[in-house]
Design an enzyme around this catalytic site. Structure first.
Site, PDB file in Angstrom:
ATOM      1  N   TYR A 107       0.835  -1.203   0.000  1.00  0.00           N
ATOM      2  CA  TYR A 107       0.000   0.000   0.000  1.00  0.00           C
ATOM      3  C   TYR A 107       0.869   1.251   0.000  1.00  0.00           C
ATOM      4  O   TYR A 107       1.566   1.539   0.968  1.00  0.00           O
ATOM      5  CB  TYR A 107      -0.936   0.006   1.210  1.00  0.00           C
ATOM      6  CG  TYR A 107      -1.858  -1.193   1.305  1.00  0.00           C
ATOM      7  CD1 TYR A 107      -2.147  -1.978   0.190  1.00  0.00           C
ATOM      8  CD2 TYR A 107      -2.444  -1.545   2.514  1.00  0.00           C
ATOM      9  CE1 TYR A 107      -2.988  -3.077   0.285  1.00  0.00           C
ATOM     10  CE2 TYR A 107      -3.288  -2.640   2.619  1.00  0.00           C
ATOM     11  CZ  TYR A 107      -3.561  -3.402   1.502  1.00  0.00           C
ATOM     12  OH  TYR A 107      -4.386  -4.485   1.602  1.00  0.00           O
TER      13      TYR A 107
ATOM     14  N   HIS B  38       0.430 -11.807   1.458  1.00  0.00           N
ATOM     15  CA  HIS B  38      -0.622 -11.038   0.782  1.00  0.00           C
ATOM     16  C   HIS B  38      -1.427 -11.889  -0.202  1.00  0.00           C
ATOM     17  O   HIS B  38      -2.642 -11.757  -0.300  1.00  0.00           O
ATOM     18  CB  HIS B  38       0.004  -9.836   0.075  1.00  0.00           C
ATOM     19  CG  HIS B  38      -0.924  -8.678  -0.039  1.00  0.00           C
ATOM     20  ND1 HIS B  38      -0.510  -7.369  -0.056  1.00  0.00           N
ATOM     21  CD2 HIS B  38      -2.264  -8.606  -0.153  1.00  0.00           C
ATOM     22  CE1 HIS B  38      -1.543  -6.560  -0.157  1.00  0.00           C
ATOM     23  NE2 HIS B  38      -2.617  -7.287  -0.236  1.00  0.00           N
TER      24      HIS B  38
END
Length: 256
Positions: free
Chosen positions: A32, A90
């Site tokens: 992010y 992830h």
């Protein structure tokens, strides 16, 4: 968060307000803002680390034994803390899962992470992982789950519940696309709440579901907090089931 410097202070303020209200879980990832989100969070939790339950995620290409440890250490540095409460893979990549789990166990033993888990794992991935060394240490699976994306209810969600593994539901309002649905809007209008609160409340009424809506504005944080006390009636739940039917056959895991 962390992608636009002009939004930084409002993002920090929103996170701090959430902590003030009693929220604790903050979900992020090295992906992010390429670490920018972690830097924003570091400012938001300065002098109040104990109030936050920090979750970050490692890129699949960084999930080898040595790279995962190094990636975690970089995340810790950006977050200005010496430990993560939870560290996730992830999504699954080319690196053997056994190697990633070995790295997670090493990080846990060193005190750099307290727990570990996975993200975007379908049932076959979860079943495979559970048989590997370190697989029993997986404490959660973070997946796409909302009224429009109910595929996990066919087999992944029941399996995780049987194993005592809670689901972390990301994109609970489908990046805003659920907000214009007529059934959700009708319930929201009748109850005097927002459509987002209805969508979040639907997830929260279920057992072992953790909801992680993005909240970079104070008013959205407050609305999310109010959703905790919104209890949908059986009639409302039935209406939502009719508008968004549960799966009638296996559905491959979806991602956003």
């Amino acid at each position: 968060m962390g992608e636009n410097a002009r939004n930084r202070q409002s993002e920090i303020d929103a996170l701090r307000h959430g902590l003030d209200l009693g929220f604790s879980l903050i979900d992020t990832a090295e992906m992010y803002g390429e670490g920018g989100a972690e830097e924003v969070i570091a400012q938001a939790i300065a002098n109040r680390r104990a109030s936050a339950f920090l979750v970050s995620k490692v890129y699949p290409h960084n999930a080898s034994k040595q790279k995962a440890i190094a990636a975690c250490e970089r995340s810790l540095k950006r977050l200005k803390t010496d430990y993560l409460d939870l560290y996730l893979l992830h999504w699954r990549g080319d690196i053997p899962l056994a190697e990633t789990l070995e790295a997670f166990e090493t990080l846990q033993q060193s005190g750099k992470i307290r727990s570990y888990g996975v993200s975007n794992f379908d049932i076959e991935d979860m079943q495979e992982a559970s048989q590997l060394k370190g697989g029993k240490g997986i404490v959660t699976n973070q997946v796409l789950y909302n009224l429009m994306r109910r595929g996990i209810e066919w087999n992944l969600l029941p399996w995780c519940r049987q194993q005592g593994i809670p689901i972390m539901a990301y994109s609970p309002i489908e990046q805003g696309r659920l907000l214009n649905n007529k059934t959700i809007k009708a319930i929201a209008q009748q109850r005097g709440v927002t459509a987002a609160q209805v969508a979040i409340a639907w997830l929260l009424h279920q057992e072992n579901i953790i909801v992680i809506p993005k909240s970079s504005r104070i008013d959205h944080v407050e609305q999310n907090y109010a959703a905790l006390n919104l209890k949908l009636s059986a009639e409302e739940l039935n209406a939502l089931d009719a508008a968004f039917p549960a799966p009638s056959k296996p559905v491959p895991l979806e991602m956003l």
